[in-house]
Design a protein around this motif. Structure first.
Motif, PDB file in Angstrom:
ATOM      1  N   ARG A   1       0.829  -1.195   0.000  1.00 55.87           N
ATOM      2  CA  ARG A   1       0.000   0.000   0.000  1.00 55.87           C
ATOM      3  C   ARG A   1       0.871   1.254   0.000  1.00 55.87           C
ATOM      4  N   ARG A   2       2.026   1.176   0.610  1.00 56.18           N
ATOM      5  CA  ARG A   2       2.903   2.343   0.761  1.00 56.18           C
ATOM      6  C   ARG A   2       3.933   2.351  -0.374  1.00 56.18           C
ATOM      7  N   VAL A   3       4.005   3.457  -1.102  1.00 54.96           N
ATOM      8  CA  VAL A   3       4.909   3.589  -2.240  1.00 54.96           C
ATOM      9  C   VAL A   3       5.762   4.835  -2.042  1.00 54.96           C
ATOM     10  N   VAL A   4       7.075   4.694  -2.138  1.00 60.11           N
ATOM     11  CA  VAL A   4       7.980   5.844  -2.033  1.00 60.11           C
ATOM     12  C   VAL A   4       8.083   6.491  -3.410  1.00 60.11           C
ATOM     13  N   LEU A   5       7.611   7.733  -3.509  1.00 61.46           N
ATOM     14  CA  LEU A   5       7.689   8.468  -4.772  1.00 61.46           C
ATOM     15  C   LEU A   5       8.999   9.234  -4.886  1.00 61.46           C
ATOM     16  N   THR A   6       9.415   9.886  -3.796  1.00 63.68           N
ATOM     17  CA  THR A   6      10.679  10.613  -3.748  1.00 63.68           C
ATOM     18  C   THR A   6      11.292  10.406  -2.380  1.00 63.68           C
ATOM     19  N   ASP A   7      12.497   9.889  -2.343  1.00 64.72           N
ATOM     20  CA  ASP A   7      13.173   9.631  -1.072  1.00 64.72           C
ATOM     21  C   ASP A   7      14.079  10.827  -0.753  1.00 64.72           C
ATOM     22  N   GLY A   8      13.478  11.878  -0.222  1.00 65.47           N
ATOM     23  CA  GLY A   8      14.196  13.123   0.011  1.00 65.47           C
ATOM     24  C   GLY A   8      14.859  13.199   1.376  1.00 65.47           C
ATOM     25  N   GLU A   9      15.154  14.425   1.777  1.00 69.56           N
ATOM     26  CA  GLU A   9      15.857  14.667   3.027  1.00 69.56           C
ATOM     27  C   GLU A   9      14.923  14.483   4.221  1.00 69.56           C
ATOM     28  N   PRO A  10      15.483  14.312   5.421  1.00 73.21           N
ATOM     29  CA  PRO A  10      14.649  14.256   6.625  1.00 73.21           C
ATOM     30  C   PRO A  10      13.849  15.546   6.771  1.00 73.21           C
TER      31      PRO A  10
ATOM     32  N   GLN B   1      -9.808  -4.608  -2.554  1.00 76.62           N
ATOM     33  CA  GLN B   1     -10.802  -4.351  -3.585  1.00 76.62           C
ATOM     34  C   GLN B   1     -12.127  -5.022  -3.251  1.00 76.62           C
ATOM     35  N   GLN B   2     -12.725  -4.613  -2.174  1.00 77.83           N
ATOM     36  CA  GLN B   2     -14.042  -5.087  -1.790  1.00 77.83           C
ATOM     37  C   GLN B   2     -15.089  -4.146  -2.384  1.00 77.83           C
ATOM     38  N   PRO B   3     -16.330  -4.610  -2.551  1.00 76.17           N
ATOM     39  CA  PRO B   3     -17.342  -3.727  -3.130  1.00 76.17           C
ATOM     40  C   PRO B   3     -17.523  -2.433  -2.343  1.00 76.17           C
ATOM     41  N   ILE B   4     -17.496  -2.527  -1.024  1.00 77.86           N
ATOM     42  CA  ILE B   4     -17.660  -1.337  -0.186  1.00 77.86           C
ATOM     43  C   ILE B   4     -16.736  -1.456   1.021  1.00 77.86           C
ATOM     44  N   VAL B   5     -15.981  -0.403   1.282  1.00 82.34           N
ATOM     45  CA  VAL B   5     -15.068  -0.384   2.419  1.00 82.34           C
ATOM     46  C   VAL B   5     -15.286   0.909   3.193  1.00 82.34           C
ATOM     47  N   PRO B   6     -15.477   0.857   4.494  1.00 80.34           N
ATOM     48  CA  PRO B   6     -15.648   2.083   5.279  1.00 80.34           C
ATOM     49  C   PRO B   6     -14.405   2.964   5.199  1.00 80.34           C
ATOM     50  N   VAL B   7     -14.605   4.270   5.134  1.00 82.29           N
ATOM     51  CA  VAL B   7     -13.491   5.204   5.084  1.00 82.29           C
ATOM     52  C   VAL B   7     -12.607   5.062   6.312  1.00 82.29           C
ATOM     53  N   ASP B   8     -13.222   4.922   7.480  1.00 83.25           N
ATOM     54  CA  ASP B   8     -12.401   4.808   8.684  1.00 83.25           C
ATOM     55  C   ASP B   8     -11.608   3.508   8.703  1.00 83.25           C
ATOM     56  N   ARG B   9     -12.178   2.426   8.147  1.00 83.47           N
ATOM     57  CA  ARG B   9     -11.452   1.157   8.054  1.00 83.47           C
ATOM     58  C   ARG B   9     -10.277   1.273   7.085  1.00 83.47           C
ATOM     59  N   LEU B  10     -10.509   1.941   5.984  1.00 86.36           N
ATOM     60  CA  LEU B  10      -9.442   2.142   5.008  1.00 86.36           C
ATOM     61  C   LEU B  10      -8.315   2.970   5.618  1.00 86.36           C
ATOM     62  N   ALA B  11      -8.677   4.003   6.367  1.00 87.87           N
ATOM     63  CA  ALA B  11      -7.668   4.841   7.017  1.00 87.87           C
ATOM     64  C   ALA B  11      -6.869   4.044   8.042  1.00 87.87           C
ATOM     65  N   GLU B  12      -7.540   3.143   8.748  1.00 87.55           N
ATOM     66  CA  GLU B  12      -6.833   2.305   9.730  1.00 87.55           C
ATOM     67  C   GLU B  12      -5.756   1.463   9.063  1.00 87.55           C
ATOM     68  N   ARG B  13      -6.046   0.926   7.885  1.00 85.90           N
ATOM     69  CA  ARG B  13      -5.059   0.126   7.169  1.00 85.90           C
ATOM     70  C   ARG B  13      -3.852   0.977   6.774  1.00 85.90           C
ATOM     71  N   PHE B  14      -4.120   2.193   6.329  1.00 86.35           N
ATOM     72  CA  PHE B  14      -3.034   3.075   5.950  1.00 86.35           C
ATOM     73  C   PHE B  14      -2.188   3.455   7.171  1.00 86.35           C
ATOM     74  N   VAL B  15      -2.844   3.705   8.301  1.00 89.90           N
ATOM     75  CA  VAL B  15      -2.117   4.039   9.531  1.00 89.90           C
ATOM     76  C   VAL B  15      -1.176   2.901   9.906  1.00 89.90           C
ATOM     77  N   ALA B  16      -1.680   1.672   9.835  1.00 93.85           N
ATOM     78  CA  ALA B  16      -0.856   0.516  10.200  1.00 93.85           C
ATOM     79  C   ALA B  16       0.365   0.398   9.294  1.00 93.85           C
ATOM     80  N   ASP B  17       0.176   0.633   7.991  1.00 95.92           N
ATOM     81  CA  ASP B  17       1.297   0.538   7.061  1.00 95.92           C
ATOM     82  C   ASP B  17       2.324   1.630   7.308  1.00 95.92           C
TER      83      ASP B  17
END
Length: 277
Positions: free
Chosen positions: A9-18, A61-77
Motif C-alpha cells: 500500500r505504501r509507495v515511495v515516490l521521492t526519497d528526500g531529506e529528513p 478491492q471489496q465492493p464497499i469499504v468504510p473510510v475509517d477502516r481504510l484509514a486504519e489500514r493506511f495508519v498501520a502501514d
C-alpha cells in the motif's frame, strides 16, 4: 496469492531529506494521478522533499469499504514503516481528500505530528454533486469558439465515468439484496474502492478537528460544496484559490496547471522557498 496481492500500500515516490513527509492518499485505486504533482514538488525543491503515496492492495478491492477502516489500514502501514516518527502532511485530491482527512485525524490521535491536511478541491460529504451553478461554471469554457474538440473529449470522459458509476451502483444494489449483513459494520462512512468514482464516500461525516486544513479550491467549483461546509468542521481552515477545473482538460492537477497546487504546498504548507520555477 496473485502477484497483485503482494503490492504494498505504501509507495515511495521521492526519497528526500529528513523533514516533513508528504503522504498522497490515493485518487481512486492507484497513485498515478499524483505523478504530475510529485514531479512539480521535486522540481521546486530539487527533490529534497520526501513523498509517499498510498494505494490499495488487491485484497482491499471489496465492493464497499468504510473510510475509517481504510484509514486504519493506511495508519498501520505507515506505522510499520516507521513513518510516524516524521512530521507528516497528508494530501488528498477530490474524493480522496475525505480519506486523507480521516487518515490525518487518526494519525493525530495516535500521537503522530500532522502538520497539515491538504484537500485538493475536495467536496464536502452530503453536498449535491451536480449543482446547476457548478455545472454552468464547469461547462461554460466548452461553449467558446474553437473548443469543439475539447467538448467532444469531455463528453466521452463523462459518459465513461457515468457508465462506470451506474455499474457500481447496480453492484452495490445486488450486494445489499444478496447479503444485507455485508454493510452492517457499525459505520455509515463508506468508500467505494474500485476504478469507479467513489461516490459512497460522500455519505461520510467528517469529525471536527483543530488540525490545520488547507483547501486548494478550483475556480470553477461552487463554494457551497467546499468552502462553506468545510469551514463548519475545521477551526483552522485556509483557502487557496486555484485557477482551473476540478478535472478535465484544464484540471488543476494537470501538468500545465499543477504548479498552482505545488507552489502553495511547498511554500505555505512546508514553509520552504520554491526554487526551480
Amino acid at each position: 496469492s496473485s502477484p497483485s496481492a503482494r503490492i504494498d500500500r505504501r509507495v515511495v515516490l521521492t526519497d528526500g531529506e529528513p523533514g516533513p513527509v508528504i503522504v498522497h492518499v490515493p485518487a481512486w485505486d492507484d497513485v498515478f494521478g499524483y505523478l504530475p504533482l510529485r514531479d512539480a514538488v521535486d522540481r521546486l525543491t530539487t527533490g529534497a522533499v520526501r513523498q509517499l503515496a498510498l494505494q490499495h492492495r488487491a485484497g482491499d478491492q471489496q465492493p464497499i469499504v468504510p473510510v475509517d477502516r481504510l484509514a486504519e489500514r493506511f495508519v498501520a502501514d505507515l506505522e510499520s514503516a516507521g513513518d510516524l516518527d516524521d512530521p507528516l502532511v497528508v494530501l488528498g485530491w477530490s474524493t480522496s481528500g475525505l480519506v486523507a482527512y480521516e487518515l490525518a485525524r487518526q494519525l493525530h490521535e495516535r500521537g503522530a505530528l500532522v502538520e497539515a491536511v491538504v484537500l485538493v478541491d475536495t467536496f464536502f460529504p452530503g453536498q449535491e454533486r451536480q449543482l446547476w451553478a457548478n455545472r454552468l461554471a464547469k461547462y461554460a469554457p466548452l461553449l467558446k469558439p474553437g473548443a469543439f474538440g475539447e467538448a467532444v473529449r469531455e463528453m466521452r470522459v463523462t459518459l465513461r465515468r457515468r457508465s462506470r458509476r451506474t455499474i457500481a451502483r447496480l453492484a452495490r444494489g445486488v450486494l445489499r439484496w444478496a447479503d444485507p449483513d455485508a454493510l452492517a459494520d457499525g459505520s455509515t462512512t463508506i468508500q467505494q474502492v474500485s476504478t469507479a468514482n467513489p461516490d459512497e464516500a460522500f455519505d461520510s461525516e467528517p469529525v471536527p478537528t483543530d488540525l490545520r486544513v488547507v483547501l486548494l479550491a478550483a475556480s470553477t467549483t461552487n463554494p457551497r460544496r467546499t468552502i462553506e461546509p468545510w469551514s463548519a468542521v475545521c477551526s483552522r481552515l485556509e483557502i487557496v484559490p486555484v485557477e482551473g477545473r476540478h478535472r478535465g482538460f484544464d484540471s488543476i492537477m494537470g501538468v500545465d496547471r499543477v504548479d498552482q497546487v505545488a507552489v502553495p504546498l511547498v511554500e505555505s504548507v512546508l514553509g520552504r522557498r520554491a526554487t526551480g520555477q
